[in-house]
Scaffold this motif. Sequence first.
Motif, PDB file in Angstrom:
ATOM      1  N   ASP A   1      41.559  39.170  20.357  1.00 45.14           N
ATOM      2  CA  ASP A   1      41.265  37.837  19.829  1.00 45.14           C
ATOM      3  C   ASP A   1      41.499  36.761  20.879  1.00 45.14           C
ATOM      4  N   SER A   2      42.549  36.924  21.679  1.00 38.65           N
ATOM      5  CA  SER A   2      42.822  35.958  22.738  1.00 38.65           C
ATOM      6  C   SER A   2      41.737  35.990  23.797  1.00 38.65           C
ATOM      7  N   LEU A   3      41.281  37.191  24.155  1.00 45.09           N
ATOM      8  CA  LEU A   3      40.193  37.318  25.124  1.00 45.09           C
ATOM      9  C   LEU A   3      38.933  36.623  24.619  1.00 45.09           C
ATOM     10  N   LEU A   4      38.604  36.859  23.368  1.00 46.40           N
ATOM     11  CA  LEU A   4      37.382  36.291  22.805  1.00 46.40           C
ATOM     12  C   LEU A   4      37.477  34.781  22.685  1.00 46.40           C
ATOM     13  N   THR A   5      38.653  34.283  22.340  1.00 44.25           N
ATOM     14  CA  THR A   5      38.841  32.833  22.244  1.00 44.25           C
ATOM     15  C   THR A   5      38.614  32.172  23.596  1.00 44.25           C
ATOM     16  N   ARG A   6      39.156  32.765  24.647  1.00 47.45           N
ATOM     17  CA  ARG A   6      38.954  32.215  25.990  1.00 47.45           C
ATOM     18  C   ARG A   6      37.496  32.338  26.415  1.00 47.45           C
ATOM     19  N   ALA A   7      36.867  33.454  26.090  1.00 43.35           N
ATOM     20  CA  ALA A   7      35.475  33.666  26.495  1.00 43.35           C
ATOM     21  C   ALA A   7      34.538  32.655  25.841  1.00 43.35           C
ATOM     22  N   ARG A   8      34.838  32.245  24.619  1.00 43.69           N
ATOM     23  CA  ARG A   8      33.966  31.298  23.912  1.00 43.69           C
ATOM     24  C   ARG A   8      33.948  29.926  24.566  1.00 43.69           C
ATOM     25  N   LEU A   9      34.905  29.655  25.438  1.00 47.22           N
ATOM     26  CA  LEU A   9      34.969  28.362  26.117  1.00 47.22           C
ATOM     27  C   LEU A   9      34.188  28.355  27.425  1.00 47.22           C
ATOM     28  N   LEU A  10      33.578  29.480  27.766  1.00 46.07           N
ATOM     29  CA  LEU A  10      32.929  29.624  29.064  1.00 46.07           C
ATOM     30  C   LEU A  10      31.433  29.888  28.925  1.00 46.07           C
ATOM     31  N   PRO A  11      30.637  29.414  29.882  1.00 47.09           N
ATOM     32  CA  PRO A  11      29.259  29.902  29.972  1.00 47.09           C
ATOM     33  C   PRO A  11      29.281  31.390  30.326  1.00 47.09           C
ATOM     34  N   VAL A  12      28.368  32.150  29.769  1.00 43.18           N
ATOM     35  CA  VAL A  12      28.327  33.574  30.073  1.00 43.18           C
ATOM     36  C   VAL A  12      28.027  33.803  31.557  1.00 43.18           C
ATOM     37  N   SER A  13      27.318  32.878  32.168  1.00 37.96           N
ATOM     38  CA  SER A  13      26.975  33.029  33.583  1.00 37.96           C
ATOM     39  C   SER A  13      28.212  33.100  34.475  1.00 37.96           C
ATOM     40  N   VAL A  14      29.266  32.356  34.158  1.00 35.91           N
ATOM     41  CA  VAL A  14      30.447  32.394  35.026  1.00 35.91           C
ATOM     42  C   VAL A  14      31.224  33.692  34.831  1.00 35.91           C
ATOM     43  N   VAL A  15      31.163  34.269  33.630  1.00 33.35           N
ATOM     44  CA  VAL A  15      31.763  35.586  33.419  1.00 33.35           C
ATOM     45  C   VAL A  15      31.012  36.615  34.254  1.00 33.35           C
ATOM     46  N   SER A  16      29.693  36.515  34.254  1.00 30.25           N
ATOM     47  CA  SER A  16      28.886  37.411  35.070  1.00 30.25           C
ATOM     48  C   SER A  16      29.167  37.212  36.553  1.00 30.25           C
ATOM     49  N   ASP A  17      29.321  35.951  36.983  1.00 28.67           N
ATOM     50  CA  ASP A  17      29.613  35.686  38.394  1.00 28.67           C
ATOM     51  C   ASP A  17      30.959  36.277  38.808  1.00 28.67           C
ATOM     52  N   ALA A  18      31.896  36.324  37.870  1.00 26.93           N
ATOM     53  CA  ALA A  18      33.211  36.878  38.188  1.00 26.93           C
ATOM     54  C   ALA A  18      33.163  38.386  38.386  1.00 26.93           C
ATOM     55  N   ASP A  19      32.171  39.045  37.780  1.00 32.88           N
ATOM     56  CA  ASP A  19      31.970  40.485  37.985  1.00 32.88           C
ATOM     57  C   ASP A  19      30.506  40.797  37.697  1.00 32.88           C
ATOM     58  N   LYS A  20      29.710  40.838  38.751  1.00 27.82           N
ATOM     59  CA  LYS A  20      28.269  41.022  38.592  1.00 27.82           C
ATOM     60  C   LYS A  20      27.890  42.431  38.149  1.00 27.82           C
TER      61      LYS A  20
END
Length: 220
Positions: free
Chosen positions: A4-23
Motif C-alpha cells: 500500500d505504501s509503494l502504491l501510494t507513492r507511485a500514484r504521485l508520480l508520472p509513469v514515465s519517471v518510474v520507467s526512467d528509473a528502470d527501463k
Amino acid sequence: MEHDSLLTRARLLPVSVVSDADKSLPTLDHGIRRLAGGGTIAGRAVTVRSDGDLLPVMEGLEIAQPGDVLVVDASANPGVAVAGGLFATEARRRGLSAIVVDGLVRDLETLRPLGFTVYARGTCPRSGPAVAVPRTQLPIRCGGVDITPGALVLGDDDGVLVATADQLAAVLDAAEAIDRREEAVLARLAEGTSLFDSMNFHAHRENVRTGTPSKLGFTV
C-alpha cells in the motif's frame, strides 16, 4: 515495504519517471491506451482470461478489492467488447483503480464523464456472450507482457507499466528524485532558461563522439 505504501507513492508520480528509473520494467503495447479517466493509477492486478466472453470479466469484477486493477486478456477474440459503462460504473463503486483490457470496450459516452480509468485497444458496440467458464486469477499475457495475479500495475496517459513489489520498491527513490529534477527544470524553462543550461548535453555529446563513457543527465 508494504504494498500500500509503494502504491501510494507511485500514484504521485508520472509513469514515465518510474520507467526512467528502470527501463527494463515492462510496459504494455502502445496500442492499449487510456480511453477514460485521468491521473496516475496504481494497484494490484486481478487477472482475467476472456476469449471475448463477458462471464470471466464479471467474475474478475466480483472478486476484485478496492484499489485493484482488473486486467483482462481478450486478445483471442478482438472483435467484441468485453467491458463497458455498466462494468466500469460497478468497478468505480467497488473502489477499483482501473480496468485494463487487451481488446475492446464500449459505451464511451458513459465512460468519459465517469472519471474512472479504462484502458483498451479501441471500441466496438457489439459485446460478447456470457457463456464461458470463468478463468480468473491466473497468469495472463496482456499487451505483450506476462502478468500474474497481484502484480503491481501503474498507468497514466502515457500507458501502462507492470512491476513486482520488489522491483517497484527498488526504483521509487530514484523515480522520485527524477521527478523532482524534472519539475525543477520545468520551472527554469518557465522562467526563460534554456533546457540545455540544465543538462550536460554538450559534454555528453562530446564524450559520445570520442568514445568516453558518459551519461546524459540534468545538472540541477
